[in-house]
Design an enzyme around this catalytic site. Structure first.
Site, PDB file in Angstrom:
ATOM      1  N   GLU A 166      18.356   9.565  58.677  1.00  0.00           N
ATOM      2  CA  GLU A 166      18.999   9.065  60.013  1.00  0.00           C
ATOM      3  C   GLU A 166      18.418   9.746  61.408  1.00  0.00           C
ATOM      4  O   GLU A 166      18.655   9.362  62.331  1.00  0.00           O
ATOM      5  CB  GLU A 166      20.613   8.879  60.107  1.00  0.00           C
ATOM      6  CG  GLU A 166      21.086   8.125  58.898  1.00  0.00           C
ATOM      7  CD  GLU A 166      20.449   6.854  58.717  1.00  0.00           C
ATOM      8  OE1 GLU A 166      19.987   6.164  59.686  1.00  0.00           O
ATOM      9  OE2 GLU A 166      20.402   6.349  57.483  1.00  0.00           O
ATOM     10  N   ASP A 216      12.342   2.756  57.664  1.00  0.00           N
ATOM     11  CA  ASP A 216      12.799   2.509  56.545  1.00  0.00           C
ATOM     12  C   ASP A 216      11.739   1.512  55.738  1.00  0.00           C
ATOM     13  O   ASP A 216      11.247   0.622  56.089  1.00  0.00           O
ATOM     14  CB  ASP A 216      13.955   1.690  56.535  1.00  0.00           C
ATOM     15  CG  ASP A 216      15.066   2.706  57.226  1.00  0.00           C
ATOM     16  OD1 ASP A 216      14.880   3.891  57.309  1.00  0.00           O
ATOM     17  OD2 ASP A 216      16.016   1.988  57.674  1.00  0.00           O
TER      18      ASP A 216
END
Length: 720
Positions: free
Chosen positions: A128, A219
């Site tokens: 993250e 991602d």
């Protein structure tokens, strides 16, 4: 020199991950719709270099279920097309786990990559992109030479866009790391905009002069899992067009590995980044009211055309704020630290080879319990998804159970710990037996906030308080079933997955735990209580109780007492509540004896109830039932509302799990039961999530002055 085209070095990095505890069908669908077609497309373009990261969670699944994928990766590594990044094996937020665990998780994934792909990674994917300034020392010690973070991190340090076309060095106590800034512009171009816009952007960059390096890091699920992206990327051919464009424009764009850049180009300078993550994450970390104010302020800046030049000075919270925003997240985190402390004590002891082998299994269970996804919430369901929280508890409880095996006899023991478990400045109580962990919070109503049944690895109180989220106000602005023709980033889209969600926006003023002591108006209904739209007549729900613990031969006796008050008409009357828990050394049950003392000079009548929140849903609604026994035996699904008079036994039964949680009382009660359901955001839109079922026995009692009235409850956990 500006005006002359330079060949742009393009660092294309893709991160793929699935959470610990996610359903197997999700892994399979993500593999078929995203991971496999992405790699197959990339193999058709061998001159396009990529930097790939896969979490250990995903690699373990692939090794067991799709081993051919790992063979493809190895061939592409050996051909020089791929550079593989390491990271925390089970994708933890690295700053919030102990340094020893950082090292252990990274080494575990590095070793896996070395064994499977014959390659030693030196780059790291930061989960993250949560950065804290102390990271260079432990990461460098783990053999990491570079990592990718968002360009926002650099802009918060005062750098401009044109200063981000390369990499920087940072250090902590002399330990250095190379940092590559991932372009937010590219994150929103790829794969959502036409390929031509990407080429135009790269051409403009090439004309800026120098030796530009531009990094894309995001991602992998954007290429097939996010809504609409499988059709867009694969069926409609965006990904094929993108890779072909990279080859066709090789004179303009050179795809590179990060390690090549470090070898061939010097750093742009030294930098010290503030704590940060990507900008959306930092907004999500804000409390609900602040989230709304932040959103409104950004909107105002855009309307006044001030956002672009000044947005780097507008930032949200800090990832660790999630531990303050959500007590449920904090409890998981502190349990993880507590389990780690137990392991650390054992590591200092003299161990046999067999014990060392078991300890390695325990550590792996702890590492699984550090997977980040259930600890926070934003556009992904995360914390709001019970199966993800349940997986965290399962692995941490399993670690505890295995630890018990190392240093405990099978039966007949009890451990009592009094300390500030959740680090809020007040003392908590943990009682451990071979089958149970009982966690109590004296300063918040003497409530039971965790109850672990160790043989099944389940926290039976794993629920979520209903609270306002900043995005709830958008419900009225959204249209159910929208299906935009254009493919957007999940950060830009909001859909409502089912109608009527706005009718579920009830907010709790207290934490949903168990052994919560309520005094209600006689007219209170099940409906008003379930919506948390009722009047509480006493001051017991979340106020401090006095604690006394006595360890006895047969177990532990916990005495909780509060000298409080209740409203009777217009009178604020003194009332004492005592609850005495008896936790035996063996078995999976405990008794709670309530004594209510009326300190008033006259008799009073009260509606008293004890709230339990129980979370069991392994078998789905079809296999889980709420039951009540007594004069009116009843059985309904978990997501049903139930009211039964004169009940003497009640609880929840999960046939798939083979487990029953029952509460028995010596004083027949009116039973209220209802589901706790939340409205939360996921990548596919706003959705309803079942969290737990409330079991609320209540009694209309007459309390004579100066004499106790007793109610006895026995909570029993049994396997079917």
């Amino acid at each position: 020199m500006p005006g002359q085209e330079s060949r742009v070095k393009f660092l294309f990095a893709v991160h793929s991950h699935q959470p610990v505890g996610n359903f197997d069908f999700v892994f399979r669908e993500a593999y078929d719709s995203c991971y496999l077609p992405f790699l197959e497309c990339l193999t058709k373009h061998p001159t396009v270099k990529a930097n790939l990261h896969y979490s250990g969670v995903l690699l373990e699944w692939m090794k067991e279920n799709r081993p051919e994928y790992l063979k493809m990766l190895r061939q592409m590594v050996e051909s020089g097309q791929l550079e593989i990044l390491t990271g925390g094996f089970y994708e933890p937020i690295l700053p919030i786990i102990p340094d020893g665990d950082k090292l252990g998780q990274i080494q575990m994934l590095t070793e896996f990559i070395r064994e499977e792909f014959g390659y030693k990674p030196v780059g790291l994917w930061l989960a993250e992109r949560v950065w804290e300034p102390h990271l260079p020392k432990p990461l460098s010690s783990a053999g990491v030479k570079y990592l990718i973070v968002d360009d926002a991190h650099f802009k918060y340090s005062g750098l401009e866009e044109e200063e981000l076309h390369g990499y920087y060095l940072t250090e902590e106590e002399g330990y250095t790391l190379a940092l590559f800034p991932s372009s937010k512009k590219l994150r929103y171009l790829i794969p959502f905009r036409p390929v031509g816009e990407f080429i135009k952007f790269m051409r403009e960059l090439s004309q800026a002069g120098g030796q530009p390096v531009i990094t894309y890091g995001d991602d992998g699920e954007k290429f097939g899992v996010w809504p609409g992206t499988h059709k867009h990327c694969h069926e409609e051919g965006w990904l094929e067009e993108f890779f072909s464009a990279l080859e066709e424009n090789s004179g303009l764009i050179e795809t590179v590995h990060a390690s090549e850049v470090i070898r061939s180009l010097p750093p742009l300078g030294r930098i010290y980044l503030p704590t940060a993550s990507y900008s959306e994450m930092m907004q999500w970390a804000l409390p609900g009211e602040s989230y709304i104010k932040f959103e409104d302020f950004e909107k105002r800046l855009k309307e006044e055309e001030l956002f672009e030049p000044y947005h780097i000075f507008v930032r949200g919270g800090f990832w660790r704020n999630f531990l303050a925003k959500y007590p449920e997240s904090n409890n998981m985190h502190k349990k993880m630290l507590w389990v780690g402390e137990k392991i650390n004590r054992i590591q200092k002891e003299q161990l046999s080879s067999e014990e060392k082998e078991l300890l390695a299994k325990i550590e792996r269970e702890k590492y699984r319990g550090q997977c980040n996804c259930a600890y926070w919430h934003g556009v992904f369901g995360g914390l709001y998804l019970p199966h993800l929280r349940g997986a965290i508890y399962k692995h941490l409880i399993n670690a505890e159970r295995l630890t018990d095996r190392l240093r405990r006899e099978k039966n007949g023991w009890v451990d009592v710990h009094r300390f500030d478990f959740d680090r809020d400045g007040t003392e908590d109580l943990i009682v451990e037996t071979p089958k149970l962990n009982v966690y109590l919070k004296p300063d918040k109503g003497g409530t039971l906030f965790e109850l672990d049944y160790k043989p099944k690895g389940i926290n039976l109180l794993d629920t979520l308080t209903r609270r306002e989220e900043g995005y709830h106000r958008q419900l009225s602005e959204s249209v159910a079933g929208e299906n935009p023709e254009t493919v957007e980033s999940i950060h830009d889209r909001l859909e409502v997955k089912e109608s009527g969600l706005e009718q579920l926006l009830f907010y709790d003023w207290y934490d949903r735990k168990s052994l919560i002591d309520h005094f209600l108006r006689k007219e209170t209904t099940l409906e008003s209580f379930s919506r948390c739209q009722y009047e509480e007549k006493g001051d017991f729900v979340n106020q401090p109780y006095q604690l006394e613990v006595k360890e006895q031969t047969e177990g532990t006796r916990i005495h909780l007492r509060r000298d409080g008050h209740i409203w009777v008409g217009s009178n604020w009357i003194a009332l004492t509540v005592e609850k005495v828990l008896s936790v035996p050394k063996e078995g999976a049950e405990f008794e709670v004896l309530y004594r209510l003392w009326n300190r008033h000079s006259a008799k009073i009548e009260v509606l008293f109830g004890v709230e339990f929140n129980i979370s069991m849903l392994e078998g789905g609604f079809d296999n889980c039932r709420v039951f009540a026994k007594g004069e009116h035996p009843t059985e309904v699904k978990l997501n049903s509302t139930l009211e039964v008079p004169d009940a003497t036994s009640f609880g929840i039964r999960d046939k798939s799990m083979g487990l029953e949680v029952a509460v028995e009382t010596d004083t027949p009660a009116t039973l209220w039961s209802f589901p706790i359901e939340t409205v939360s955001l996921s990548e596919s839109g706003l959705e309803k999530n079942y969290q737990s079922t409330v079991i609320f026995p209540n009694w209309h009692l007459e309390l004579p002055p100066g004499e106790p009235v007793e109610v006895r409850l026995v909570k029993r956990i049994s396997e079917l």
